[in-house]
Enzyme design. Structure first.
Site, short mmCIF file in Angstrom:
data_model
loop_
_atom_site.label_atom_id
_atom_site.label_comp_id
_atom_site.label_asym_id
_atom_site.label_seq_id
_atom_site.Cartn_x
_atom_site.Cartn_y
_atom_site.Cartn_z
N LYS A 39 0.84 -1.20 0.00
CA LYS A 39 0.00 0.00 0.00
C LYS A 39 0.88 1.25 0.00
CE LYS A 39 -0.40 0.24 5.05
NZ LYS A 39 -1.32 0.30 6.21
N ARG A 136 -11.12 1.55 14.75
CA ARG A 136 -10.95 2.22 13.46
C ARG A 136 -11.86 1.57 12.43
NH1 ARG A 136 -5.05 2.26 10.68
NH2 ARG A 136 -5.63 0.08 10.30
N HIS A 165 -6.57 -6.05 13.27
CA HIS A 165 -5.35 -5.24 13.26
C HIS A 165 -5.08 -4.76 14.67
CE1 HIS A 165 -2.18 -2.88 11.43
NE2 HIS A 165 -2.59 -1.81 12.08
N ARG A 221 1.09 -10.14 7.64
CA ARG A 221 1.02 -9.06 6.67
C ARG A 221 2.18 -8.08 6.87
NH1 ARG A 221 -4.41 -8.79 9.07
NH2 ARG A 221 -3.68 -6.82 9.97
N TYR A 264 15.19 30.70 5.57
CA TYR A 264 14.08 31.49 6.09
C TYR A 264 14.19 31.72 7.59
CZ TYR A 264 11.63 30.63 1.66
OH TYR A 264 11.26 30.59 0.34
N CYS A 310 13.69 24.33 2.90
CA CYS A 310 12.78 25.04 2.01
C CYS A 310 11.94 24.04 1.21
CB CYS A 310 13.57 25.93 1.07
SG CYS A 310 14.78 27.00 1.87
N ASP A 312 11.93 23.54 -2.01
CA ASP A 312 12.67 22.93 -3.10
C ASP A 312 14.16 22.78 -2.83
OD1 ASP A 312 10.30 23.05 -4.88
OD2 ASP A 312 10.65 25.22 -4.71
#
Length: 385
Positions: A39, A136, A165, A221, A264, A310, A312
């Site tokens: 997943k 859940r 689970h 699993r 920054y 940052c 990028d």
């Protein structure tokens, strides 16, 4: 994305994925089936290539979403695929058409799958999930007798498995998992008394399968363990190999005087005359924004990440690395090994105050994956699910 422009790449070692599966099999034993969990784009490694590497060696594959199962089928994956926790909406026909095995946690979905199977003149396998404390997904323990009774009328369905689970299998206190195990074992006994004597029983993720032999049942699993990591220091498998290396190259260099701020907010200022390198990778690529005291590797040496990460780009302090080894275009390793040093997924997670799962799953699609081919072999010893 192309790999020939920006040098930021994630190298995926598919052979290591296969070897980790082999190590995990040795832990759980030869009689336990393994459903390899792919997943979340195989935890950021690429669902299709990882599924192709695991398909000959696993009893089945497992995903979370219907869409993930459809992606694998479109790529030609023929192994059994379990859909562990999907919101099915009104797409039961798609699930059946693509031979996905639904894990059902809602009586309404059970009815809809029964109707879809009947319309097709088919009888399909479903697994039912029981809630043993996660709160859940799953039918409650009290609801299970009624759910089992519905199979008398839903003739298009065959109950093929029960699963659950665990919420706390990786935590120090084992009592929570032991209590959940007791509840699930009670459900299995109830199913046996109702005549369901040949079900697949599966409950354990990587942590539970390693720590609680009692939780292995007929199948496990594993997810994170296949990718060389474990969810906490309380559980481990010997000799797991990291399967992902994240690297880039230096794109700019600046010699700065004492007191100069970097990035920054000026959160970091040079305490000495420093040489700072800029890298073309940032939090949009999945490198966490809020790391503290983080490092990267340059020429086999640890160097600090400085200033705020940052979107990028990020900056590293290469003052202590010889200029010849930290120049424009020099390789920088953010996750993985360089010479005798290694930065692990767990270290990155610790610097970011999060989990290894989040780091792996967070490496974005704009980071190209470079695949190392797996030595795919057919394992005739794997037990049938």
């Amino acid at each position: 994305m192309r790999t020939s422009i920006r040098p930021t790449v994630a190298e995926i070692d598919l052979g290591a994925v296969q070897r980790n599966l082999a190590r995990f099999r040795r832990v759980v034993g030869p009689s336990v089936a393994v459903f390899g969990v792919v997943k979340a784009d195989a935890y950021g490694h690429g669902a299709v290539p990882v599924a192709r590497a695991l398909e000959p060696l696993c009893n089945a594959l497992a995903v979370s979403l219907v869409e993930e199962g459809l992606e694998l089928r479109a790529a030609g994956i023929r192994a059994p695929i379990f859909v562990l926790g999907a919101y099915y909406n009104r797409h039961q026909d798609d699930v059946i058409a693509q031979r996905l095995t639904p894990v059902v946690y809602d009586v309404g979905d059970l009815e809809r799958f029964g109707g879809a199977a009947a319309r097709r003149g088919r009888r399909i396998d479903v697994h039912v999930k029981v809630d043993t404390g996660m709160s859940r997904l799953g039918v409650s323990v009290a609801e299970l007798p009624g759910v089992l009774a519905r199979f008398d009328d839903l003739t298009g369905l065959r109950l093929a498995g029960l699963c659950t689970h665990f919420a706390s299998a990786d935590l120090p206190d084992a009592s929570v998992t032991e209590e959940a195990l007791g509840k699930f074992e009670g459900c299995l006994e109830l199913a046996r008394r109702a005549g369901f004597t040949e079900l697949a029983h599966h409950a354990a993720n990587s942590a539970a399968a390693v720590r609680f032999p009692r939780a292995r049942f007929s199948a496990v699993r594993p997810g994170l363990a296949l990718f060389g990591a474990m969810p906490s220091r309380h559980v481990g498998v010997a000799d797991l190999e990291p399967t992902l290396r994240l690297s880039t190259r230096i794109m700019a260099l600046h010699d700065i005087p004492v007191g100069t701020p970097v990035s920054y907010g000026g959160l970091w200022r040079a305490a000495r005359p420093s040489r700072v390198a800029t890298l073309p990778v940032g939090y949009a690529d999945g490198y966490p924004r809020h790391v503290r005291d983080a490092c990267a590797l340059v020429a086999g040496r640890r160097v600090p990440v400085v200033g705020a990460v940052c979107m990028d780009m990020l900056m590293i302090d290469v003052t202590d690395v010889p200029v010849a080894e930290a120049g424009m275009g020099s390789v920088v390793t953010l996750i993985g090994r360089d010479g005798g040093e290694e930065i692990t997924i767990d270290e990155i997670a610790g610097w970011a105050g999060t989990l290894s799962y989040e780091i792996l799953c967070g490496i974005s699609k704009r980071v190209p994956r470079i695949l190392r081919d797996a030595a795919i072999t057919r394992d005739t010893r794997k037990p049938r699910p």
